[in-house]
Design an enzyme around this catalytic site. Structure first.
Site, PDB file in Angstrom:
ATOM      1  CG  HIS A  10      -1.725  -1.310   1.298  1.00  0.00           C
ATOM      2  ND1 HIS A  10      -2.852  -1.554   0.548  1.00  0.00           N
ATOM      3  CD2 HIS A  10      -1.495  -2.427   2.020  1.00  0.00           C
ATOM      4  CE1 HIS A  10      -3.287  -2.777   0.826  1.00  0.00           C
ATOM      5  NE2 HIS A  10      -2.486  -3.318   1.706  1.00  0.00           N
ATOM      6  CG  HIS A  43       0.976  -9.563  -4.265  1.00  0.00           C
ATOM      7  ND1 HIS A  43      -0.402  -9.618  -4.279  1.00  0.00           N
ATOM      8  CD2 HIS A  43       1.379 -10.326  -5.316  1.00  0.00           C
ATOM      9  CE1 HIS A  43      -0.801 -10.383  -5.285  1.00  0.00           C
ATOM     10  NE2 HIS A  43       0.269 -10.818  -5.930  1.00  0.00           N
ATOM     11  NE  ARG A  49      -2.900  -4.132  -9.649  1.00  0.00           N
ATOM     12  CZ  ARG A  49      -4.056  -4.751  -9.382  1.00  0.00           C
ATOM     13  NH1 ARG A  49      -4.689  -4.503  -8.255  1.00  0.00           N
ATOM     14  NH2 ARG A  49      -4.586  -5.580 -10.231  1.00  0.00           N
ATOM     15  CD  GLU A  70       0.694 -11.059   0.041  1.00  0.00           C
ATOM     16  OE1 GLU A  70       0.253 -10.378  -0.902  1.00  0.00           O
ATOM     17  OE2 GLU A  70       0.309 -10.928   1.204  1.00  0.00           O
TER      18      GLU A  70
HETATM   19  N1  PXP Z   1      -2.474 -11.487   2.925  1.00  0.00           N
HETATM   20  C1  PXP Z   1      -2.614 -11.596   1.585  1.00  0.00           C
HETATM   21  C2  PXP Z   1      -2.325 -12.910   0.948  1.00  0.00           C
HETATM   22  C3  PXP Z   1      -2.967 -10.478   0.801  1.00  0.00           C
HETATM   23  O1  PXP Z   1      -3.104 -10.597  -0.520  1.00  0.00           O
HETATM   24  C4  PXP Z   1      -3.192  -9.244   1.447  1.00  0.00           C
HETATM   25  C5  PXP Z   1      -3.558  -8.042   0.638  1.00  0.00           C
HETATM   26  O2  PXP Z   1      -2.486  -7.560  -0.044  1.00  0.00           O
HETATM   27  C6  PXP Z   1      -3.032  -9.178   2.837  1.00  0.00           C
HETATM   28  C7  PXP Z   1      -2.698 -10.328   3.548  1.00  0.00           C
HETATM   29  C8  PXP Z   1      -3.233  -7.905   3.598  1.00  0.00           C
HETATM   30  O3  PXP Z   1      -4.543  -7.478   3.450  1.00  0.00           O
HETATM   31  P1  PXP Z   1      -4.964  -6.023   3.945  1.00  0.00           P
HETATM   32  O4  PXP Z   1      -4.185  -5.056   3.133  1.00  0.00           O
HETATM   33  O5  PXP Z   1      -6.424  -5.970   3.681  1.00  0.00           O
HETATM   34  O6  PXP Z   1      -4.618  -5.919   5.395  1.00  0.00           O
END
Ligand code: PXP
Length: 246
Positions: A10, A43, A49, A70
């Site tokens: 993020h 990820h 992106r 990820e």
């Molecule tokens: N775990 C996985 C596998 C995810 O894809 C994500 C989202 O990127 C998260 C955890 C974390 O999710 P959030 O950003 O909603 O806390």
């Protein structure tokens, strides 16, 4: 102690909004670590992106805690994982049009499952913990074990939406699904992780689901950081996971 992985995608999304050199991802990761993050989760999407290849190499080189990578099940991502050697990989489904990972892996296709099994085998042989991001169901936990996962990350998205919407019926169902899946993972000797959609309100409630050893959380922490900075936002989430409401 429950481990907290902070998902810094993020932060990279903010950088992407203007294609600026800032905010610096490594500095952001270090703030999270200073706040108590046990792991940094990233990820690398196929469309790049948010996180880009250079981030992966740089974070792996300089971050002092575990990296959880990820990845979609592709040969390209497998090669990057084997080259980078993170602490763990988390296999996730990936769709171009989605805003975020919308569901767990679909484990219903034999050919695809064989590929997941190969990824699990090759990463485990390289000393990387293979984790599968799945729906919280006993069936998918059992399948993950069969395919060679060492850990499962249970998708908490539906639970968190039900919690936010105060949808009691749905919530009861989602809590039992999660508990049941955690129990299945423990019985099979898997490490049980969980994540997606977790915010500061539901985090303290997760103590009622013993057995989860790691949470990966991103969006809510980065949102909280708008008000208090990443270090404090991470520390608040650590406290929340210990049962302390804000
Ligand atoms: N775990 C996985 C596998 C995810 O894809 C994500 C989202 O990127 C998260 C955890 C974390 O999710 P959030 O950003 O909603 O806390």
């Amino acid at each position: 102690m429950i481990r907290l992985g902070v998902n810094v995608d993020h932060v990279a999304t903010l950088r992407r909004l203007r294609d600026t050199p800032y905010p610096d991802l490594l500095a952001a990761a270090n703030e999270c670590i200073a706040g108590g993050a046990d792991q940094i989760t990233i990820h690398l999407r196929e469309d790049r992106r948010h996180i880009v290849d250079e981030d992966v190499a740089r974070l792996r080189k300089h971050v002092k805690v575990d990296i959880n990578f990820e990845m979609a099940a592709t040969d390209e991502m497998l090669a990057i994982a084997l080259r980078t050697k993170p602490h763990s990989i988390c296999l996730v489904p990936e769709k171009r049009e989605e805003r975020t990972t919308e569901g767990g892996l679909d484990l219903s296709d034999a050919t695809r499952n064989a590929f997941y099994a190969r990824i699990a085998k090759e990463t485990a042989a390289a000393g990387i913990l293979p984790s599968f991001f799945i729906e919280p169901s006993r069936k998918d936990v059992e399948l993950s074990k069969t395919l060679g996962a060492g850990a499962v990350e249970l998708h908490t998205g539906a639970l968190c939406v039900a919690y936010q919407k105060k949808d009691g019926t749905r919530l009861d169902k989602e809590w039992s699904r999660l508990r049941e899946a955690v129990k299945a993972g423990q019985q099979l000797g898997l490490l049980v992780h969980a994540g997606h959609g977790i915010d500061y309100d539901i985090a303290p409630e997760l103590r009622d689901v013993p057995g989860v050893v790691e949470y990966n959380i991103g969006h809510s922490i980065v949102c909280e950081a708008v008000f208090c900075g990443l270090k404090e936002a991470t520390a608040r989430m650590k406290r929340a996971l210990q049962g302390k409401h804000k």
